[in-house]
Design a protein around this motif. Structure first.
Motif, mmCIF file in Angstrom:
data_model
loop_
_atom_site.group_PDB
_atom_site.id
_atom_site.type_symbol
_atom_site.label_atom_id
_atom_site.label_comp_id
_atom_site.label_asym_id
_atom_site.label_seq_id
_atom_site.Cartn_x
_atom_site.Cartn_y
_atom_site.Cartn_z
ATOM 1 N N ASP A 502 3.648 -3.959 2.329
ATOM 2 C CA ASP A 502 4.291 -3.473 1.110
ATOM 3 C C ASP A 502 3.187 -3.147 0.101
ATOM 4 O O ASP A 502 2.572 -4.032 -0.480
ATOM 5 N N TYR A 503 2.921 -1.851 -0.089
ATOM 6 C CA TYR A 503 1.865 -1.438 -1.014
ATOM 7 C C TYR A 503 2.261 -1.648 -2.474
ATOM 8 O O TYR A 503 1.402 -1.743 -3.345
ATOM 9 N N ASN A 504 3.565 -1.693 -2.758
ATOM 10 C CA ASN A 504 4.042 -1.741 -4.144
ATOM 11 C C ASN A 504 3.488 -0.570 -4.961
ATOM 12 O O ASN A 504 3.171 -0.709 -6.152
ATOM 13 N N THR A 505 3.376 0.571 -4.343
ATOM 14 C CA THR A 505 2.795 1.752 -4.993
ATOM 15 C C THR A 505 3.543 2.101 -6.277
ATOM 16 O O THR A 505 4.769 2.226 -6.286
ATOM 17 N N ASN A 506 2.784 2.241 -7.349
ATOM 18 C CA ASN A 506 3.317 2.662 -8.651
ATOM 19 C C ASN A 506 4.351 1.709 -9.229
ATOM 20 O O ASN A 506 5.080 2.081 -10.154
ATOM 21 N N VAL A 507 4.430 0.496 -8.720
ATOM 22 C CA VAL A 507 5.371 -0.463 -9.298
ATOM 23 C C VAL A 507 4.980 -0.765 -10.741
ATOM 24 O O VAL A 507 5.844 -0.904 -11.616
ATOM 25 N N ASN A 508 3.684 -0.842 -10.992
ATOM 26 C CA ASN A 508 3.235 -1.031 -12.360
ATOM 27 C C ASN A 508 3.186 0.334 -13.049
ATOM 28 O O ASN A 508 2.490 1.243 -12.598
ATOM 29 N N PRO A 509 3.915 0.508 -14.148
ATOM 30 C CA PRO A 509 3.981 1.828 -14.804
ATOM 31 C C PRO A 509 2.638 2.320 -15.339
ATOM 32 O O PRO A 509 2.482 3.519 -15.601
ATOM 33 N N VAL A 510 1.663 1.431 -15.488
ATOM 34 C CA VAL A 510 0.338 1.866 -15.921
ATOM 35 C C VAL A 510 -0.254 2.844 -14.906
ATOM 36 O O VAL A 510 -0.928 3.813 -15.272
ATOM 37 N N ASP A 511 0.008 2.626 -13.618
ATOM 38 C CA ASP A 511 -0.504 3.533 -12.595
ATOM 39 C C ASP A 511 0.060 4.944 -12.761
ATOM 40 O O ASP A 511 -0.633 5.944 -12.520
ATOM 41 N N VAL A 512 1.317 5.024 -13.153
ATOM 42 C CA VAL A 512 1.928 6.337 -13.403
ATOM 43 C C VAL A 512 1.273 7.002 -14.609
ATOM 44 O O VAL A 512 0.967 8.203 -14.586
ATOM 45 N N ASP A 513 1.031 6.226 -15.652
ATOM 46 C CA ASP A 513 0.368 6.775 -16.840
ATOM 47 C C ASP A 513 -1.013 7.330 -16.490
ATOM 48 O O ASP A 513 -1.416 8.393 -16.983
ATOM 49 N N LEU A 514 -1.726 6.604 -15.651
ATOM 50 C CA LEU A 514 -3.060 7.055 -15.243
ATOM 51 C C LEU A 514 -2.974 8.353 -14.450
ATOM 52 O O LEU A 514 -3.787 9.268 -14.634
ATOM 53 N N THR A 515 -1.983 8.441 -13.560
ATOM 54 C CA THR A 515 -1.837 9.640 -12.738
ATOM 55 C C THR A 515 -1.458 10.855 -13.586
ATOM 56 O O THR A 515 -1.936 11.968 -13.354
#
Length: 710
Positions: A502-515
């Motif tokens: 389970d990568y938990n990809t983009n579960v943290n919204p900070v990762d979306v902000d960075l992208t």
């Protein structure tokens, strides 16, 4: 057609997202050649000094180094076998992932990317990830590795690892000086080795569009580094490939194993799975059980003993899996699986990180010739390229995945908004976005990591996003420093089945902000003055998507969980912060068991991981040798390290589970001569840390690259 002084980019810019196979007939070496490289299970001895679990990249490095001592016997057990297809060492193999060389695993659905599942990239072949990768051979920035040291891992900063980067590598001057001059490719030989096994150089080809892209980067505030391998792998830079003088893949199998395979003290058993590590009543690792590949779970096994040490090199996927099956791991998980608990280590299988990537597409209306698509659209050029490669080992087909990267700091990507992203990350309640099974210790460890990550987000000397470029208009935006964390866990109903990922990809919204920041910056780059001669036109996300909400939807639909850089699932961190191994790479709570692969990384570096794994494995081999050379082998018991609750503190406490002295060390800028406590590195080629040992220890030299306080 005259010789063209240009350098080729890939048909696709990130092989992990869109791998294209360059057709080549599969030709395999004969049976006799295979048998020369492996042993039959009937030839196994009852015991070896060292058992290395996994004959991948790190396992072969460690096996080579340990078997240099002819008095020590070494057994490597590998689930996969040899890939003797000649095309697998050609540059075209950089964009080809043969299924026979991979485990067949798919992640669980990922809520952060629309509940899509993803391919899990884990090698099942001799040589491991060095056999199937893009052959981009760069290192992370100095800050990446210094952050490891700040997490309580003395000797694992950039200065401590640089000697091992050098030891593993030989840099060769590019074969075509006219290409070097035309593209202004620069390098510093002092940060590379001169007699290391892995060969590295710059391929003899550059697409003309690449030079335009470099210039456009400078126009939007991204300068070109003279040399990135010395700790400066941020902004824009040229990247060498790990290829030999003939342009063929230089990797762990042909550079570490093949030269050592005739040693009578080195044995490799392929097509066997290690089921468990077995321990004595005193919790010392003493043997492994192995089972033939392809046999049903519950079939007969073979037990082989280890006299000195067992070294786990089964990779990010199976090192934690084997630990869990052996009773070393999270208590709740092991109890649910009916496995007796030997050492309750909640961090085993947690802290999973990768470089997730979103694919962004542009097209050029007035592209220069030749360009990457010319190999498909221009028959004359394609024929010339084939002739150049066949006769001269040069030209467009000499390139692997690429030769140029932009690793962009967040302060450059989003100069007006990066501080808001940092504030958002620091304001979060960590448990909200972490796996539910995280313990208090793991939460504390993540907070330490978050403090370092957010400092990197505000740094101008550390990249947050990778933008591969080679003249083409489209690429992948690779998130180098994600805030989300995943897991690798055994299946409680069948511990021998492939684990759940389970990568938990983009579960943290900070990762979306960075992208989103990266996508906006890519648009800025495409709008640079130099790029206008190419006529860039956006296809996806699309010019109508302008708000954060709209781009958030695009990220969810475009993001891929993995670029085959998974790591960090048996993290080198203090046990009180959820760590699994100490800086000596020994597993907490047991003795005689260490980890020497990519799973020990605590924080993923902003780089392709191949060169880093070689450095880790080389250093691991020195640590193992030093333990064996110590009277009574006291180092076979891991130390339990703790650091204070704030990353900014420089105070660390180290205690040993044996009778070694407990020492508290505070590092201050006023200390005239820094001292190193027991077991810490104190010298060697390139070492820049403490060289004086605290009494009563003295600095003992193991080899030119490593010494320690004994």
């Amino acid at each position: 057609m005259p010789r063209m002084n240009l350098l080729r980019g890939p048909l696709v810019v990130v092989l992990h997202l869109l791998a294209l196979s360059h057709a080549s007939p599969r030709t395999y070496l004969g049976k006799d050649e295979l048998l020369r490289r492996q042993i039959d299970p009937g030839s196994l001895k009852s015991a070896y000094d060292y058992i290395i679990v996994g004959g991948g990249q790190s396992g072969l490095v460690i096996a080579n180094r340990l078997s240099e001592d002819t008095t020590k016997t070494v057994l490597v057990v590998e689930y996969g076998t040899f890939d003797n297809n000649p095309s697998q060492v050609e540059p075209s193999s950089a964009t080809s992932y043969p299924p026979m060389d991979l485990f067949n695993v798919t992640s669980v659905p990922q809520p952060g990317i629309g509940n899509r599942t993803g391919t899990v990239y884990a090698a099942a072949v001799v040589g491991g990830g060095s056999t199937i990768n893009g052959m981009l051979f760069e290192r992370g920035s100095a800050e990446d590795y210094d952050n490891w040291e700040k997490l309580g891992n003395a000797g694992w900063g950039f200065s401590g690892l640089l000697p091992y980067f050098k030891k593993s590598t030989t840099f060769n001057t590019p074969i075509d000086p006219s290409v070097v001059a035309d593209a202004n490719i620069t390098w510093d030989t002092s940060v590379y080795g001169t007699d290391g096994p892995i060969q590295a150089t710059y391929p003899p080809w550059v697409w003309p569009g690449t030079k335009i892209q470099f210039k456009a980067f400078s126009e939007v505030g991204v300068p070109t580094q003279f040399e990135a391998a010395g700790g400066n792998s941020y902004n824009a830079f040229w990247v060498p490939s790990n290829v030999d003088a003939n342009g063929r893949r230089s990797y762990a199998r042909n550079e570490y194993f093949d030269p050592a395979q005739s040693r009578p003290n080195l044995s490799l058993l392929v097509n066997y799975r290690v089921n468990e590590v077995l321990f004595s009543s005193t919790k010392r690792a003493q043997s492994v059980t192995i089972q033939a590949r392809g046999t049903a779970n519950g079939a007969s096994t073979i037990t082989v003993n280890a006299n000195t040490e067992i070294v786990l090199c089964a990779g990010w996927l199976h090192t934690p899996h084997i630990l869990q099956r052996s009773g070393v791991g999270p208590k709740a998980l092991l109890t649910a699986a009916g496995i007796p608990i030997l050492s309750d280590l909640p961090g085993v299988g947690s802290n999973l990180q990768d470089h997730p990537a979103a694919f962004i597409q542009f097209t050029y209306k007035t592209d220069v010739f030749p360009n990457p698509s010319s190999l498909q659209t221009n028959a004359t050029f394609a024929a010339w390229a084939q002739q150049q490669w066949t006769q001269l080992r040069e030209g467009p087909l000499s390139l692997t995945t690429g030769n140029s990267l932009g690793t962009i700091p967040l302060t450059t990507m989003n100069p007006t908004g990066y501080q808001a992203i940092i504030s958002k990350a620091l304001a979060q309640t960590p448990a909200t976005y972490l796996p539910k099974a995280y313990t208090a210790e793991q939460l504390a460890g993540f907070v330490e990591q978050r403090n370092l990550l957010t400092a990197s987000y505000g740094s101008s000397t550390n990249g947050i996003f990778e933008i591969p470029f080679n003249g083409g208009a489209s690429t992948a935006l690779c998130l180098d420093k994600p805030m989300s964390r995943g897991t690798v866990t055994l299946k409680t109903t069948d511990r021998y089945a492939e684990p759940s990922v389970d990568y938990n990809t983009n579960v943290n919204p900070v990762d979306v902000d960075l992208t989103i920041s990266a996508a906006r910056f890519y648009r800025t780059w495409m709008a640079a003055p130099s790029m206008q001669q190419l006529g860039p036109t956006e296809l996806t996300p699309g010019t109508t998507l302008t708000t954060d909400a709209q781009l958030n939807t695009w990220v969810s639909g475009s993001m891929s969980s993995s670029t085959a850089h998974s790591c960090c699932t048996a993290a080198m961190m203090p046990q009180n912060l959820g760590g699994v191994v100490s800086p000596d790479l020994l597993v907490y709570g047991v003795t005689g068991l260490s980890v020497g692969d990519i799973s020990v990384i605590p924080l993923i570096p902003a780089t392709h991981t191949c060169a880093t794994v070689y450095a880790i494995a080389e250093k691991a081999a020195d640590l193992i040798k030093a333990r064996a050379a110590s009277p009574g082998n006291p180092g076979s018991t891991s130390s339990t390290t703790s650091i204070s609750s704030t990353t900014s503190s420089t105070t660390s406490t180290t205690s040993s589970t044996t009778s070694q002295p407990t020492t508290t060390k505070t590092t201050t800028t006023t200390a005239p001569v820094p001292t190193q406590t027991h077991w810490g590195q104190c010298g060697g080629i390139g070492w820049q840390g403490p060289t004086v040992c605290a009494a009563p220890f003295t600095c003992k030299v193991s080899n030119p690259y490593y010494s320690q306080c004994l």
